[in-house]
Scaffold this active site. Structure first.
Site, PDB file in Angstrom:
ATOM      1  N   GLY A 310      12.669  62.165 -40.915  1.00 25.11           N
ATOM      2  CA  GLY A 310      13.369  63.096 -41.796  1.00 25.11           C
ATOM      3  C   GLY A 310      12.547  63.446 -43.026  1.00 25.11           C
ATOM      4  O   GLY A 310      11.333  63.594 -42.954  1.00 25.11           O
ATOM      5  N   SER A 311      13.206  63.529 -44.169  1.00 24.96           N
ATOM      6  CA  SER A 311      12.572  64.072 -45.380  1.00 24.96           C
ATOM      7  C   SER A 311      11.449  63.224 -45.945  1.00 24.96           C
ATOM      8  O   SER A 311      10.704  63.690 -46.808  1.00 24.96           O
ATOM      9  CB  SER A 311      13.640  64.288 -46.459  1.00 24.96           C
ATOM     10  OG  SER A 311      14.570  65.257 -46.037  1.00 24.96           O
TER      11      SER A 311
END
Length: 589
Positions: A310-311
């Protein structure tokens, strides 16, 4: 009459020769006696020759046959090397124990009360003991790795046909805290998991042997000689710090329980040396008692489990564009109202951010902003960046079961796939790979090898980005833990820290789940002079919170605060009051 009588007496006194008697006369020919004499002589000659042959010429054969019946080669076990932490604390050592074996035929003749007591001492049901003894073999093990105090009690029973053999049992003083690093051995002293498996050849040493003569009951009656000296295994000093390991272990255990998660993992790396200072998993197991061991407890999630980060991958996309001079920290991008169409798909942000600069894209974790930056890069450039830091590559950690993760070849990337990978979707890696790659930001843009053993020489790094770019990214990720960022709960009183949150949807049955997530956070501490890269992963939290900012960031804060103090790292901030917004900002994925 008298004269006759006297004559008879004379004849009787003189006797009568057998050859004079017609009845007793021997009428055998002389040649037959000579044949008999020759046969007897030949027989004695044959016996003498046979004796000479057996005792002089072919005595090796007889000695071999005798040795096969009475001589035995006893194995002299070598002591397995000890395992220490970086400060000399023992993590694994070998204790002397014995194996109890029996000659079934002799043992079964013993009184039943003694056999019953023997079964109790061996912690075996009497029926199981009798089943082991009901054998046609002349040698059976009754139990391995029996403690010495129990051996003394067994010897006092005086049961014929019972004997012992020296061996060693591995003991792990740190128990479940170090389980996933150190691993364990089996009853044969062979490594099965962790460092015990990875360093089996160095730890095991070389067994010796001794030739002895045994009687029918298996008792040693004579030493023939020492055939080979045993050589003990080498001691091993790991990179792990027991204090930091204990802190990481308790931090992840508390987080899994607090957020009702399926599992969790944490990792602490030394920025200067690449040493693994702590590696913790929950659930775990006790290597000293594996009677209830399950697969879930055994899994070393830091190394073997892969997930979409993810981020936490966004800084790599930004760093690549910064390093190529395509953007600056102040470059503005219009993220609109939180929706952006690319390649026929919609990219979403959790909140509309409008026009923001690159630093804010990282601070607010904007998927749209990261996507627009990725559009300035080619697929090949992004792929090369990912592979250089180790994503999708076969790990070289020297640790068993390390996963490679997955990065698809750049030629197969579609527009939306490229956008997704820019913010950490469609790409998978282990927590160890992710933390390792983050070293380029904590250092001056280079990545160094990881080590599970204590490093004595300064490692040589591979330059990935410029020192200037690394410093710019550090400034950006420090803003993430501010009250305006997505990781305000990652703040540590007295220290400047930085990092990035990540929340990834788990793939279940080939589809992204809307209810199952992996929350993670990777951070650097302290920012003024980076010492640690700390990574945290919370798998499938089931409480009201599931994002990396809500579950992994506070876990990082607790771990980092205790680790920095335990390592005597001086504070680099005067801020002691942590301000956490009532409604912290969530990252977009």
């Amino acid at each position: 009459m008298k004269a006759g009588t006297n004559g008879s007496r004379v004849a009787a006194a003189k006797g009568v020769a057998f050859s004079k008697s017609p009845v007793l006369a021997v009428r055998l020919p002389d040649w037959r006696s000579r044949v008999v004499l020759f046969v007897l002589f030949a027989a004695f000659l044959a016996l003498a020759g046979r004796a000479l042959w057996l005792q002089g010429v072919s005595n090796q054969f007889l000695q071999k046959q005798g040795a096969s019946r009475y001589e035995r080669t006893l194995e002299l076990p070598a002591t397995r090397g000890k395992i220490f932490d970086r400060n000399g604390i023992v993590l694994a050592s070998s204790l002397p124990v014995k194996a109890v074996w029996a000659i079934p035929e002799d043992v079964l003749n013993s009184p039943r009360p003694k056999l019953r007591e023997l079964a109790q001492l061996l912690d075996l049901p009497e029926a199981d003991l009798l089943k082991k003894l009901d054998s046609d073999r002349t040698f059976v093990y009754l139990k391995r790795q029996v403690e010495m105090d129990v051996i003394a009690k067994i010897e006092k029973l005086g049961i014929d046909g019972i004997d012992t053999r020296k061996e060693y049992k591995r003991y792990y003083p740190q128990g479940e805290v170090m389980a996933h690093i150190v691993g364990f051995t089996n009853v044969e002293d062979v490594g099965q998991e962790g460092i015990e498996l990875a360093q089996q050849k160095n730890l095991v040493g070389q067994t010796g042997s001794r030739r002895v003569i045994k009687d029918r009951l298996g008792r040693i009656v004579e030493d023939v000689g020492l055939s080979r000296e045993p050589h003990d295994g080498k001691d091993l000093t790991l990179s792990v710090d027991s204090k930091l390991q204990y802190i990481a272990f308790n931090s992840i255990k508390d987080a899994v329980e607090k957020f009702h998660a399926k599992a969790g993992a944490a990792l602490v790396l030394d920025v200067h040396t690449g040493e693994v200072l702590a590696l913790a998993n929950w659930p775990t197991y006790n290597p000293n008692d594996r009677s209830r061991l399950t697969g879930e407890q055994l899994r070393n999630r830091v190394i073997t489990d892969t997930f979409e980060p993810g981020s936490t991958l966004k800084p790599f996309t930004v760093a690549l564009a910064l390093d190529k001079g395509l953007i600056k920290p102040t470059t503005l991008f219009d993220t609109g109202n939180g929706r952006y169409q690319t390649g026929g798909h919609t990219i979403r942000d959790t909140h509309p951010h409008g026009v923001i600069d690159v630093t804010t894209i990282i601070q607010k974790s904007s998927n749209i902003g990261t996507t627009k930056i990725s559009e300035m890069l080619s697929a090949q450039e992004m792929w090369e960046m990912f592979t250089k830091v180790g994503f999708g590559q076969a790990p070289r950690y020297g640790f068993p079961g390390a996963a490679a993760g997955r990065v698809r070849p750049y030629k197969s990337w579609r527009t939306v796939a490229k956008a997704n990978m820019s913010f950490g979707q469609g790409i998978s890696m282990s927590l160890l790979q992710l933390a390792h790659a983050w070293l380029i930001f904590a250092r001056d843009g280079d990545v160094i090898p990881l080590s599970f053993q204590k490093v004595t020489e300064k490692p040589v790094g591979q330059q990935i980005i410029s020192p200037k770019t690394a410093a710019q990214v550090r400034t950006m990720v420090e803003s993430v833990v501010s009250p305006q960022g997505t990781a305000s709960q990652a703040q540590v009183a007295g220290y400047r820290v930085g990092g990035k949150t990540g929340t990834a949807q788990k793939v279940i049955n080939g589809r992204y789940s809307q209810t199952h997530y992996v929350g993670n956070f990777v951070g650097i501490a302290p920012m003024s002079n980076p010492r640690f890269v700390i990574a945290v992963m919370i798998d499938d939290p089931s409480g009201p919170f599931h994002t990396g900012g809500a579950v992994a960031a506070p876990t990082f804060a607790a771990l980092a605060a205790n680790a920095l103090r335990a390592a005597n790292v001086p504070p680099d901030s005067t801020v002691t009051d942590i301000i956490i917004p009532e409604h912290p900002l969530e990252e977009s994925n």
